[in-house]
Design a protein around this motif. Sequence first.
Motif, PDB file in Angstrom:
ATOM      1  N   ARG A 127      -6.326  -5.084   2.404  1.00 39.00           N
ATOM      2  CA  ARG A 127      -5.437  -6.117   1.678  1.00 39.00           C
ATOM      3  C   ARG A 127      -4.104  -6.039   1.857  1.00 39.00           C
ATOM      4  O   ARG A 127      -3.287  -5.344   2.330  1.00 39.00           O
ATOM      5  CB  ARG A 127      -5.688  -5.322  -0.072  1.00 39.00           C
ATOM      6  CG  ARG A 127      -4.926  -5.801  -1.072  1.00 39.00           C
ATOM      7  CD  ARG A 127      -4.999  -4.906  -2.295  1.00 39.00           C
ATOM      8  NE  ARG A 127      -4.067  -5.766  -3.242  1.00 39.00           N
ATOM      9  CZ  ARG A 127      -3.798  -5.098  -4.497  1.00 39.00           C
ATOM     10  NH1 ARG A 127      -4.257  -3.800  -4.758  1.00 39.00           N
ATOM     11  NH2 ARG A 127      -2.918  -5.676  -5.294  1.00 39.00           N
ATOM     12  N   GLN A 128      -3.548  -7.367   1.826  1.00 36.65           N
ATOM     13  CA  GLN A 128      -2.184  -7.790   2.143  1.00 36.65           C
ATOM     14  C   GLN A 128      -1.502  -8.120   0.809  1.00 36.65           C
ATOM     15  O   GLN A 128      -1.349  -9.113   0.745  1.00 36.65           O
ATOM     16  CB  GLN A 128      -2.241  -8.808   3.356  1.00 36.65           C
ATOM     17  CG  GLN A 128      -0.772  -9.071   3.623  1.00 36.65           C
ATOM     18  CD  GLN A 128       0.005  -7.764   4.155  1.00 36.65           C
ATOM     19  OE1 GLN A 128      -0.587  -7.068   5.413  1.00 36.65           O
ATOM     20  NE2 GLN A 128       0.971  -7.264   3.846  1.00 36.65           N
ATOM     21  N   PRO A 129      -0.822  -7.182   0.248  1.00 35.31           N
ATOM     22  CA  PRO A 129      -0.199  -7.542  -1.114  1.00 35.31           C
ATOM     23  C   PRO A 129       1.081  -8.157  -0.649  1.00 35.31           C
ATOM     24  O   PRO A 129       1.603  -8.255   0.489  1.00 35.31           O
ATOM     25  CB  PRO A 129      -0.049  -6.150  -1.551  1.00 35.31           C
ATOM     26  CG  PRO A 129       0.096  -5.097  -0.306  1.00 35.31           C
ATOM     27  CD  PRO A 129      -0.703  -5.724   0.484  1.00 35.31           C
ATOM     28  N   LEU A 135      -3.222   9.556  -1.865  1.00 37.54           N
ATOM     29  CA  LEU A 135      -2.954   8.491  -0.493  1.00 37.54           C
ATOM     30  C   LEU A 135      -4.347   8.148   0.266  1.00 37.54           C
ATOM     31  O   LEU A 135      -4.119   7.109   1.130  1.00 37.54           O
ATOM     32  CB  LEU A 135      -1.987   9.791   0.463  1.00 37.54           C
ATOM     33  CG  LEU A 135      -0.347   9.503  -0.139  1.00 37.54           C
ATOM     34  CD1 LEU A 135       0.354  10.626   0.725  1.00 37.54           C
ATOM     35  CD2 LEU A 135       0.258   8.100   0.255  1.00 37.54           C
ATOM     36  N   GLY A 136      -5.177   8.959   0.324  1.00 33.40           N
ATOM     37  CA  GLY A 136      -6.496   8.836   0.851  1.00 33.40           C
ATOM     38  C   GLY A 136      -7.086   7.732   0.223  1.00 33.40           C
ATOM     39  O   GLY A 136      -7.690   6.688   0.951  1.00 33.40           O
ATOM     40  N   GLU A 174      -7.907   3.435   1.747  1.00 34.49           N
ATOM     41  CA  GLU A 174      -8.884   2.714   1.619  1.00 34.49           C
ATOM     42  C   GLU A 174      -8.668   1.412   0.810  1.00 34.49           C
ATOM     43  O   GLU A 174      -9.245   0.470   1.133  1.00 34.49           O
ATOM     44  CB  GLU A 174     -10.037   3.462   0.998  1.00 34.49           C
ATOM     45  CG  GLU A 174     -10.579   4.719   1.654  1.00 34.49           C
ATOM     46  CD  GLU A 174     -11.707   5.500   0.865  1.00 34.49           C
ATOM     47  OE1 GLU A 174     -12.109   5.023   0.008  1.00 34.49           O
ATOM     48  OE2 GLU A 174     -11.835   6.609   1.314  1.00 34.49           O
ATOM     49  N   ALA A 175      -7.968   1.389  -0.401  1.00 31.53           N
ATOM     50  CA  ALA A 175      -7.766   0.311  -1.200  1.00 31.53           C
ATOM     51  C   ALA A 175      -6.938  -0.875  -0.304  1.00 31.53           C
ATOM     52  O   ALA A 175      -7.156  -2.061  -0.600  1.00 31.53           O
ATOM     53  CB  ALA A 175      -7.165   0.635  -2.404  1.00 31.53           C
ATOM     54  N   VAL A 190       1.916   6.591  -6.541  1.00 34.70           N
ATOM     55  CA  VAL A 190       1.841   5.403  -7.162  1.00 34.70           C
ATOM     56  C   VAL A 190       2.463   4.305  -6.461  1.00 34.70           C
ATOM     57  O   VAL A 190       3.410   4.469  -5.718  1.00 34.70           O
ATOM     58  CB  VAL A 190       2.779   5.577  -8.522  1.00 34.70           C
ATOM     59  CG1 VAL A 190       2.797   4.058  -9.294  1.00 34.70           C
ATOM     60  CG2 VAL A 190       1.927   6.477  -9.444  1.00 34.70           C
ATOM     61  N   ILE A 191       1.862   3.020  -6.442  1.00 35.42           N
ATOM     62  CA  ILE A 191       2.378   1.685  -5.686  1.00 35.42           C
ATOM     63  C   ILE A 191       2.702   0.654  -6.586  1.00 35.42           C
ATOM     64  O   ILE A 191       1.733   0.277  -7.349  1.00 35.42           O
ATOM     65  CB  ILE A 191       1.155   1.214  -4.599  1.00 35.42           C
ATOM     66  CG1 ILE A 191       0.814   2.353  -3.546  1.00 35.42           C
ATOM     67  CG2 ILE A 191       1.675  -0.047  -3.768  1.00 35.42           C
ATOM     68  CD1 ILE A 191      -0.438   2.010  -2.930  1.00 35.42           C
TER      69      ILE A 191
END
Length: 335
Positions: A267-269, A257-258, A262-263, A240-241
């Motif tokens: 993407r730079q949150p 985690l895989g 990919e997600a 969970v992020i």
Amino acid sequence: MASLLRLQALFSLTLATPRCLPSHLRCVAAVASPVPSRLPAAASNGSPEQRASETTLESGLYLVATPIGNLEDITLRALRVLKCACVILSEDTRHSGKLLQHYNIKTPLLSFHKFNEREREPIILKRLHEGEAIAVISDAGTPGISDPGMELARLCMTEKIPVIPIPGPSAAIAALSASGLPTEEFTFVGFLPKHGRSRKARLEVSAREAVTQIFYVPPHGIQQFLVDAASSFGDSRSCVIAREITKLHEEFWRGTLGEANEAFATRQPKGEITILIDGNSISIVEKPSDDFLEHELRELMAKGHALSTAVKLVAEATSAKKKDVYALALRVFGK
């Protein structure tokens, strides 16, 4: 009337002057302050003894948890302590100044962070020994938890100075409570070491644990973290992020985690990130030590069992192989 006017003037001077007055004067003035408006009403409830304790602040180090995003996530007790303290040690005075301004708290701020804490500690200890009440806050959350404050608290305990926790927000606990992962047991790891080899070694340890693992990850390091974590935990491990908890753009991303790799590959949150990884569901049986096996063998033989019988019983009762137990028995007891 003249006495009342002098008392009102003393209150005005207390709020406007940064120096620390005696605790009973400063705290009465702070509680008399109109902001937040609900604080005096809340403090007025309860017995006379309770009301008296709520308008005093004893000398000591107060570790005050502050909001991790939403400024409403602060307790009435935290507000009272911040108002009554002689000084507030702050990780970033500009950042903390916004919180204090929001609640009209006039207590002076003193910077206290990882680059100057060693220099500040002797001065702080001197002021505490002189009877002051000093509050510690970090940029967000609970001081001492991946933030400055731990070493100062330890020094105070060594010096017999009271250390008082003022509990409140914590990103790790907030994320865990809403994660959907097991909460009965967990390991809070916090930030990983910066050195690549040390970081990998710590992830390997976490990957073997059967309980939920909680990490703090800076926004710029999320891609590298996910790559390293997938290598240690495996692509199929659930995670969970949690990002921007309690803020306008709060987000809980859930998957493996895989899938996370990919997600977040491109993407730079932004904002603070807490990553939780499910524990290892595969039971890892720990191999018993030779000392333990020898002790068990001696116990059985002392009860009259033959060597061969003792070896059989120990092998059956542990995860050790019979041939290994027998080899140990021969080395220790001979043929």
